[in-house]
Design a protein around this motif. Structure first.
Motif, PDB file in Angstrom:
ATOM      1  N   PRO A 512      -7.235  -6.393   5.678  1.00  0.00           N
ATOM      2  CA  PRO A 512      -8.460  -5.770   5.152  1.00  0.00           C
ATOM      3  C   PRO A 512      -9.679  -6.383   5.843  1.00  0.00           C
ATOM      4  O   PRO A 512      -9.647  -7.539   6.289  1.00  0.00           O
ATOM      5  CB  PRO A 512      -8.431  -6.129   3.670  1.00  0.00           C
ATOM      6  CG  PRO A 512      -7.002  -6.423   3.366  1.00  0.00           C
ATOM      7  CD  PRO A 512      -6.447  -7.033   4.610  1.00  0.00           C
ATOM      8  N   GLY A 522      -5.614 -10.333   2.967  1.00  0.00           N
ATOM      9  CA  GLY A 522      -5.400  -9.551   1.761  1.00  0.00           C
ATOM     10  C   GLY A 522      -4.598 -10.314   0.730  1.00  0.00           C
ATOM     11  O   GLY A 522      -4.042 -11.382   1.001  1.00  0.00           O
ATOM     12  N   SER A 524      -2.045  -8.799  -1.059  1.00  0.00           N
ATOM     13  CA  SER A 524      -0.702  -8.242  -1.152  1.00  0.00           C
ATOM     14  C   SER A 524      -0.234  -7.882   0.244  1.00  0.00           C
ATOM     15  O   SER A 524      -1.034  -7.463   1.097  1.00  0.00           O
ATOM     16  CB  SER A 524      -0.655  -6.988  -2.026  1.00  0.00           C
ATOM     17  OG  SER A 524      -1.039  -7.267  -3.349  1.00  0.00           O
ATOM     18  N   ASN A 550       2.018  -3.275   5.679  1.00  0.00           N
ATOM     19  CA  ASN A 550       0.563  -3.349   5.632  1.00  0.00           C
ATOM     20  C   ASN A 550       0.155  -4.525   4.750  1.00  0.00           C
ATOM     21  O   ASN A 550       0.987  -5.142   4.085  1.00  0.00           O
ATOM     22  CB  ASN A 550      -0.040  -2.056   5.083  1.00  0.00           C
ATOM     23  CG  ASN A 550      -1.466  -1.839   5.549  1.00  0.00           C
ATOM     24  OD1 ASN A 550      -2.063  -2.719   6.187  1.00  0.00           O
ATOM     25  ND2 ASN A 550      -2.039  -0.688   5.228  1.00  0.00           N
ATOM     26  N   TRP A 552      -2.893  -5.380   1.765  1.00  0.00           N
ATOM     27  CA  TRP A 552      -3.859  -4.724   0.886  1.00  0.00           C
ATOM     28  C   TRP A 552      -4.769  -5.763   0.224  1.00  0.00           C
ATOM     29  O   TRP A 552      -4.368  -6.929   0.029  1.00  0.00           O
ATOM     30  CB  TRP A 552      -3.137  -3.925  -0.191  1.00  0.00           C
ATOM     31  CG  TRP A 552      -2.325  -2.789   0.364  1.00  0.00           C
ATOM     32  CD1 TRP A 552      -2.738  -1.524   0.623  1.00  0.00           C
ATOM     33  CD2 TRP A 552      -0.934  -2.826   0.723  1.00  0.00           C
ATOM     34  NE1 TRP A 552      -1.721  -0.761   1.115  1.00  0.00           N
ATOM     35  CE2 TRP A 552      -0.590  -1.543   1.191  1.00  0.00           C
ATOM     36  CE3 TRP A 552       0.040  -3.830   0.708  1.00  0.00           C
ATOM     37  CZ2 TRP A 552       0.690  -1.222   1.637  1.00  0.00           C
ATOM     38  CZ3 TRP A 552       1.326  -3.511   1.151  1.00  0.00           C
ATOM     39  CH2 TRP A 552       1.633  -2.235   1.598  1.00  0.00           C
ATOM     40  N   SER A 553      -5.964  -5.331  -0.154  1.00  0.00           N
ATOM     41  CA  SER A 553      -6.966  -6.245  -0.715  1.00  0.00           C
ATOM     42  C   SER A 553      -6.591  -6.749  -2.103  1.00  0.00           C
ATOM     43  O   SER A 553      -6.804  -7.920  -2.428  1.00  0.00           O
ATOM     44  CB  SER A 553      -8.335  -5.552  -0.785  1.00  0.00           C
ATOM     45  OG  SER A 553      -8.803  -5.209   0.493  1.00  0.00           O
ATOM     46  N   ASP A 554      -6.043  -5.885  -2.945  1.00  0.00           N
ATOM     47  CA  ASP A 554      -5.803  -6.243  -4.346  1.00  0.00           C
ATOM     48  C   ASP A 554      -4.414  -6.828  -4.550  1.00  0.00           C
ATOM     49  O   ASP A 554      -3.459  -6.452  -3.853  1.00  0.00           O
ATOM     50  CB  ASP A 554      -5.979  -5.015  -5.235  1.00  0.00           C
ATOM     51  CG  ASP A 554      -7.405  -4.499  -5.235  1.00  0.00           C
ATOM     52  OD1 ASP A 554      -8.327  -5.326  -5.032  1.00  0.00           O
ATOM     53  OD2 ASP A 554      -7.590  -3.282  -5.417  1.00  0.00           O
ATOM     54  N   GLU A 557      -0.713  -4.634  -4.953  1.00  0.00           N
ATOM     55  CA  GLU A 557      -1.024  -3.293  -4.435  1.00  0.00           C
ATOM     56  C   GLU A 557      -0.092  -3.019  -3.251  1.00  0.00           C
ATOM     57  O   GLU A 557      -0.270  -3.564  -2.159  1.00  0.00           O
ATOM     58  CB  GLU A 557      -2.481  -3.206  -3.972  1.00  0.00           C
ATOM     59  CG  GLU A 557      -2.850  -1.831  -3.427  1.00  0.00           C
ATOM     60  CD  GLU A 557      -4.248  -1.778  -2.838  1.00  0.00           C
ATOM     61  OE1 GLU A 557      -4.674  -0.696  -2.418  1.00  0.00           O
ATOM     62  OE2 GLU A 557      -4.907  -2.835  -2.786  1.00  0.00           O
ATOM     63  N   ASP A 559       1.285   0.238  -1.294  1.00  0.00           N
ATOM     64  CA  ASP A 559       1.159   1.684  -1.140  1.00  0.00           C
ATOM     65  C   ASP A 559       1.842   2.124   0.156  1.00  0.00           C
ATOM     66  O   ASP A 559       1.275   1.972   1.249  1.00  0.00           O
ATOM     67  CB  ASP A 559      -0.313   2.073  -1.110  1.00  0.00           C
ATOM     68  CG  ASP A 559      -0.503   3.584  -1.067  1.00  0.00           C
ATOM     69  OD1 ASP A 559       0.520   4.312  -1.107  1.00  0.00           O
ATOM     70  OD2 ASP A 559      -1.652   4.033  -0.987  1.00  0.00           O
ATOM     71  N   SER A 562       0.109   4.075   3.075  1.00  0.00           N
ATOM     72  CA  SER A 562      -0.806   3.462   4.034  1.00  0.00           C
ATOM     73  C   SER A 562      -0.078   2.515   4.988  1.00  0.00           C
ATOM     74  O   SER A 562      -0.685   1.647   5.590  1.00  0.00           O
ATOM     75  CB  SER A 562      -1.904   2.699   3.293  1.00  0.00           C
ATOM     76  OG  SER A 562      -1.358   1.691   2.450  1.00  0.00           O
TER      77      SER A 562
END
Length: 605
Positions: A512, A522, A524, A550, A552-554, A557, A559, A562
């Motif tokens: 991120p 990130g 996660s 990937n 992720w910031s949170d 998370e 997904d 993405s």
């Protein structure tokens, strides 16, 4: 007639029909079998030197293909007949058809088998002289016999049962056991009776033990590690385990344990143990190059038996491009409180460079490590340290109101577990590896961050053919602030990309970004890799792979929509310290072509 004599007779009497040999030197395209209802194609091919091309041979067009030899193929047909005889088929008939392809350059081989009726196992008798040693074990032994009445008779079952008898009695203290196997074959009835005459000999015990060798390590310390006890039941397995345990202490160049089988007195076997100590001081230096680390320099200074009691002290220093300085000292106290429980004191200092920040870490950790076996271990570790983080000028927009917290104190505990069930350490072809780690930071001592971090990694290896392996990896992690903290420390967040993760991107390029466009890590991450590993020639092997994942910031998370994807090809060169790895990869599925190249040591997982 003994069964083995009968085999020789049938090899010359029951030759299958043939229909002429094709011209030698044709390239073998394929080999097919028909009529082999009881024995698999794979087991039949193992008996032959004439082989069809494997998958790796087909794709490595530069390798020479196997060419047909009539002499070798004649030998193979005899081997197949012998294999069928050993497997209980006395009247099998094997014929074949050789068909050149239309261009006259390749050859298809069709092997036709008429198995006939199989010989069945008749009576299986285990005899021990009356009132002889081992008579009480006879009933339990019969339950372990692998030969089963009215089942197909196989030589390998006869041999396996014989070995079982040896192993069973040897483990009970009968090292002088003899087994005489007699097979009575009835060709007309297609049955075979097997009799095992067991002569256990005298039950033996561990006699006097003598320790010799060139070692300054105290005899009392070594004796405590010797699990053999005088007058206990003698078994070769116990000797081997004792030798392995002494060697695993890491203090000896070699350990030999010899039983004086010819010097027995009163059924007591004398034991001679000889050790040679490793040098007290050792110094190892290393110099290497990788596309990520660039120039690598390392130094390892080790002192064995430091302060006695098998303790050790090591000093380690390393330099590479992204970690210009890493210094640590380890003091190891073995066998603390319980067997295979080590205490490790580990002061450390490191300087790490990332695209958006630099961090100096120093502190110390206290670890209790329990080794359950060579393939399973667990640990609990407490760490106290301080991190000094310097944001690069372009990254100051990360959170200017909390820049003071970038230089922080950390205090926390980590639990970890590692297990593997692979057949090899460096280049496994079957099995799996599993590792997990859970950390909680914020245990007093003015710890400025409060968070937990969890990482799990699983890798599996599945053989598809001779030296062809399908390998897969999944790694997942999350980090989440607790106790009202609003963020996690930038230096402990996740970054992906590079030689060990998504190889279509450079080192730590998947992250991120903040308002200034800087990679800030990130909370996660999830990554998966799939590799097809295959031999090329000699020490060289190839790999085709795909990575996805990937950051992720949170926290929590994940997904899949993405995901980033990449694909590539690789070359492996076998060395004593693991394979040298060269990988070429590029992003795929909607991403621009951007070729990445990595050279390093060891598989990606």
């Amino acid at each position: 007639m003994p069964f083995r004599h009968f085999i020789i007779f049938f090899l010359f009497f029951l030759l299958g029909t043939t229909n002429g040999f094709a011209q030698n030197d044709l390239i073998i395209r394929k080999i097919t079998f028909s009529g082999n209802d009881s024995l698999s194609r794979e087991s039949l091919l193992k008996q032959m030197n004439t082989k069809p091309p494997s998958f790796s041979k087909k794709i490595s067009f530069w390798n020479k293909r196997m060419r047909f030899s009539s002499f070798t193929f004649e030998e193979d047909i005899l081997k197949l007949k012998k294999y069928y005889l050993k497997s209980g088929f006395l009247k099998s008939v094997i014929s074949y058809h050789l068909k050149p392809t239309s261009n006259g350059k390749k050859l298809d081989i069709a092997i036709k088998i008429k198995e006939g009726s199989a010989v069945l196992t008749g009576k299986v008798l285990l005899n021990i002289p009356k009132n002889g040693n081992g008579q009480p074990y006879l009933d339990s032994l019969k339950k372990l016999v692998q030969l089963k009445t009215k089942h197909r008779f196989r030589d390998e079952d006869v041999i396996a049962t014989e070995k079982m008898i040896y192993d069973n009695f040897s483990s009970k203290g009968y090292p002088y056991i003899r087994v005489i196997t007699d097979i009575t074959l009835s060709p007309d009835k297609l049955s075979a009776n097997v009799t095992y005459s067991i002569l256990p000999g005298h039950k033996s015990y561990v006699g006097a033990m003598k320790l010799e060798g060139d070692s300054l390590i105290s005899r009392s310390y070594i004796n405590k590690k010797i699990k053999l006890k005088q007058n206990e039941i003698f078994t070769q397995t116990q000797l081997e385990r004792t030798q392995e345990k002494l060697f695993d202490l890491g203090l000896f160049q070699y350990v030999t344990i010899r039983a004086s089988m010819d010097s027995v007195e009163n059924n007591r076997i004398p034991i001679h143990i000889q050790v040679k100590e490793l040098p007290r001081w050792s110094l190892r230096t290393g110099l290497g190059y990788g596309t990520e680390d660039r120039l690598r320099v390392s130094l390892l200074l080790k002192r064995l038996n430091f302060l006695g009691g098998g303790r050790s002290l090591t000093f380690k220093g390393q330099h590479s491009h992204f970690i210009p300085l890493n210094i640590e000292t380890k003091f190891i106290q073995p066998q603390l409180w319980s067997k295979n429980m080590d205490f490790i004191l580990n002061p450390f200092f490191s300087r790490e460079l990332e695209e958006s920040y630099e961090v100096d870490r120093w502190g110390t950790s206290l670890t209790l490590q329990k080794v359950f076996s060579k393939k399973k271990s667990a640990y609990i570790s407490y760490t106290y340290g301080q991190d000094k983080v310097n944001l690069k000028e372009a990254s100051l927009s990360i959170n200017t109101d909390q820049i003071a917290e970038l230089n922080n104190t950390k205090s926390g505990v980590t639990l970890g577990y590692n297990s593997r069930a692979t057949n090899k350490l460096f280049s496994p072809s079957t099995g799996w590896k599993f590792g997990t780690m859970a950390t909680y930071m914020g245990l007093g001592f003015k710890s400025q961050f409060h968070y937990y971090k969890f990482i799990l990694e699983l890798a599996g290896f599945y053989p598809l053919g001779k030296e062809v392996v399908l390998a897969g990896k999944m790694k997942v992690g999350t980090i989440e602030p607790t106790q009202g903290d609003s963020q996690t420390p930038i230096e402990d967040r996740f970054l992906l990309g590079g030689a060990l993760s998504l190889r279509g991107w450079g080192r730590h390029q998947i992250s991120p970004i903040n308002e200034g466009g800087n990679k800030v890590g990130g909370n996660s991450m999830l990554e998966n890799s799939l590799e097809l590993r295959f031999p090329l020639f000699g020490i060289f092997s190839g790999v085709t792979f795909m990575d996805m994942g990937n950051v992720w910031s949170d926290p929590w998370e994940f997904d899949p929509r993405s995901f980033n994807y990449d694909a590539g090809l690789g070359l492996r060169v076998k060395t004593p310290v693991g394979p040298v790895r060269l990988d070429f990869a590029t992003p795929i599925l909607g991403e621009k072509f951007n070729l990445q190249f990595f050279i390093t040591i060891g598989h990606a997982f």
